[in-house]
Scaffold this motif. Structure first.
Motif, PDB file in Angstrom:
ATOM      1  N   SER A 126      11.091  30.514   2.428  1.00 41.79           N
ATOM      2  CA  SER A 126      10.015  30.375   1.447  1.00 41.79           C
ATOM      3  C   SER A 126       9.749  31.754   0.860  1.00 41.79           C
ATOM      4  O   SER A 126      10.044  32.773   1.497  1.00 41.79           O
ATOM      5  CB  SER A 126       8.748  29.791   2.083  1.00 41.79           C
ATOM      6  N   LEU A 180       3.568  29.932  -3.962  1.00 42.95           N
ATOM      7  CA  LEU A 180       4.591  29.768  -2.929  1.00 42.95           C
ATOM      8  C   LEU A 180       5.753  28.914  -3.417  1.00 42.95           C
ATOM      9  O   LEU A 180       5.562  27.785  -3.862  1.00 42.95           O
ATOM     10  CB  LEU A 180       3.984  29.118  -1.673  1.00 42.95           C
ATOM     11  N   LYS A 182       9.928  33.343  13.047  1.00 39.46           N
ATOM     12  CA  LYS A 182      10.058  33.673  11.617  1.00 39.46           C
ATOM     13  C   LYS A 182      10.412  35.141  11.416  1.00 39.46           C
ATOM     14  O   LYS A 182       9.907  36.005  12.124  1.00 39.46           O
ATOM     15  CB  LYS A 182       8.709  33.411  10.927  1.00 39.46           C
ATOM     16  N   PHE A 186       1.820  36.993  -3.226  1.00 42.84           N
ATOM     17  CA  PHE A 186       0.387  37.129  -2.962  1.00 42.84           C
ATOM     18  C   PHE A 186      -0.221  37.936  -4.100  1.00 42.84           C
ATOM     19  O   PHE A 186       0.118  39.108  -4.296  1.00 42.84           O
ATOM     20  CB  PHE A 186       0.155  37.826  -1.620  1.00 42.84           C
ATOM     21  N   LEU A 230       5.643  22.864   5.884  1.00 46.49           N
ATOM     22  CA  LEU A 230       4.332  23.496   5.662  1.00 46.49           C
ATOM     23  C   LEU A 230       3.246  22.425   5.787  1.00 46.49           C
ATOM     24  O   LEU A 230       3.349  21.356   5.170  1.00 46.49           O
ATOM     25  CB  LEU A 230       4.295  24.142   4.269  1.00 46.49           C
ATOM     26  N   TYR A 276      13.020  31.131   8.284  1.00 46.28           N
ATOM     27  CA  TYR A 276      12.712  30.378   9.510  1.00 46.28           C
ATOM     28  C   TYR A 276      14.020  29.769  10.011  1.00 46.28           C
ATOM     29  O   TYR A 276      14.433  28.701   9.541  1.00 46.28           O
ATOM     30  CB  TYR A 276      11.734  29.241   9.215  1.00 46.28           C
TER      31      TYR A 276
END
Ligand SMILES: CC(C)(COP(=O)(O)OP(=O)(O)OC[C@H]1O[C@@H](n2cnc3c(N)ncnc32)[C@H](O)[C@@H]1OP(=O)(O)O)[C@@H](O)C(=O)NCCC(=O)NCCSC(=O)/C=C/c1ccc(O)cc1
Ligand SMILES: O=C(O)CCC(=O)C(=O)O
Ligand SMILES: [Fe+2]
Length: 362
Positions: free
Chosen positions: A306, A245, A150, A310, A253, A221
């Motif tokens: 993605s 997200l 990633k 946060f 996921l 990714y």
């Protein structure tokens, strides 16, 4: 510039860490070399790989998808609080964040990763003019025995002016727009979650501790030659209060079911946002809301992106179980910790599942 054929042929002798980390090619650059085998640095120990032979994918459990059309519906509030207690994860639809804003930030993420390695590397830990902007790969390569497949761009929000001068121009406005248009939804969710803890209103000091800082990551990714041997993101829980997200339509996921310990896929749902409880909210709720372990598998045929936001306490906040939650004499599970100490502890080690929160356990 595209890597030369000689580089492709000499991939076996290529200094992987130098190419990926120091030169800024990331795993995206490695993926684009067309390697047939995975460099050994990325081979995860068997217990960390995704076990395709188990029946986990057939598991019929799934995290709730909640329709937020009516924020004042008590059934909606119940669904949110129940999901935060049982799963620590849910998806929301009709959340009020315009779909074009979500599409724009996904496009901008692809545009950032389409920049040359040299251009992206200007934002690396070593070269970035600020530690609020960082382009990197894996999680904490210095501390990891096996690397993750990633790349990321991580942007800590301080002000519009700072973002205007520091964030990469190709994705700056789109990232800001996504953060701003999510704010109302985040506040409403936190109001609902606080009511569920007997916290009647979110005053200024509560607002600061729940959502006083924000970070946005643009994750990439790339397609992996042997996805079964590695991982996109290893098992971890987020250190946030809440994470919002945005994922694209590729999937990958997985979330740990807290009751069965099985891994449950979070399927892409068009126009939805995935919401998850982070460690800060688990601590503040004294464990009522769960910050649940999750991971991302690597993909053999597709590139995936993605974009998590946060939502966090401020680094200078001291967090601990809220008085409203433990005032009734229930056992206090967590001590008070300086939030930036907690986050530093998380970033200094490789992903290790639910172990981070032990830092705050009594
Ligand atoms: C501690 C922070 C992050 C940095 O403070 P600083 O004063 O600039 O300190 P340092 O620059 O010394 O950074 C501390 C350590 O964290 C590392 N770090 C500094 N940002 C980063 C960075 N975005 N990335 C990965 N290392 C970093 C940094 O390399 C450094 O490691 P080391 O050099 O080994 O001491 C500070 O901004 C802070 O407390 N922020 C609070 C808000 C915040 O960012 N919260 C985190 C929410 S992120 C989250 O929930 C999940 C993130 C996540 C991300 C990836 C995953 O695979 C999975 C999950
Ligand atoms: O890419 C995803 O779906 C999840 C990423 C993640 O868990 C994170 O960035 O913390
Ligand atoms: Fe995460």
């Amino acid at each position: 510039m595209a890597p030369s054929m000689s580089l492709v042929h000499s991939a076996n002798t290529l200094n992987i860490l130098d190419f990926v980390v120091n030169k800024g090619h990331g795993v995206k650059g490695l993926s684009e070399l067309g390697l047939k085998t995975l460099p050994p640095q990325y081979i995860q120990p068997p217990q960390e790989r995704f076990d395709h032979t188990s029946n986990e994918e057939e598991n019929k459990d799934s995290i709730p998808v909640i329709d937020m059309s009516n924020w004042d519906d008590p059934n909606v509030a119940k669904a949110v609080c129940d999901a935060a207690c049982k799963w620590g994860f849910f998806q929301i639809v009709n959340h009020g964040v315009p779909i074009h804003v979500l599409e724009d930030v996904k496009d901008a993420t692809h545009k950032f990763y389409a920049l040359s390695a040299e251009e992206k590397n200007k934002y690396s830990k070593e070269r970035s003019v600020s530690n609020h902007v960082r382009f990197g790969t894996s999680f904490t390569p210095e501390a990891e025995e096996a690397l993750e497949w990633k790349d990321y761009l991580s942007l800590f929000f301080v002000s519009d002016d700072e973002a205007a001068s520091l964030w990469p121009p190709v994705c700056r406005n789109q990232a800001l727009e996504y953060m701003k248009s999510s704010e109302f939804m985040v506040k409403k969710l936190l109001e609902i979650l606080m009511k569920g803890l007997n916290v009647k209103e979110i005053d200024e000091s509560k607002e600061a501790i729940l959502m006083g800082s924000k970070r946005i990551n643009l994750n990439y990714y790339p397609t992996c030659p042997t996805p079964e041997l590695t991982i996109g993101v290893g098992r971890h829980s987020d250190v946030s209060t809440l994470t919002v997200l945005l994922q694209d339509d590729i999937g990958g996921l997985y979330v740990r079911n807290t009751e069965t310990s099985k891994w449950v896929h979070v399927p892409p749902v068009s126009g939805s946002l995935v919401i998850n409880v982070g460690d800060a909210l688990q601590i503040m709720s004294n464990g009522k809301y769960k910050s649940v372990e999750h991971r991302v598998i690597a993909n053999g045929t597709n590139n995936r992106i993605s974009v998590p936001i946060f939502v966090n306490p401020k680094p200078s906040d001291v967090i601990g179980p809220l008085p409203e939650v433990v005032g009734n004499g229930e056992k206090v599970l967590y001590k008070h910790v300086l939030y930036s100490d907690y986050v530093k502890h998380f970033f200094r080690k490789a992903h290790d599942g639910k172990a981070t929160v032990e830092f705050a356990m009594i």
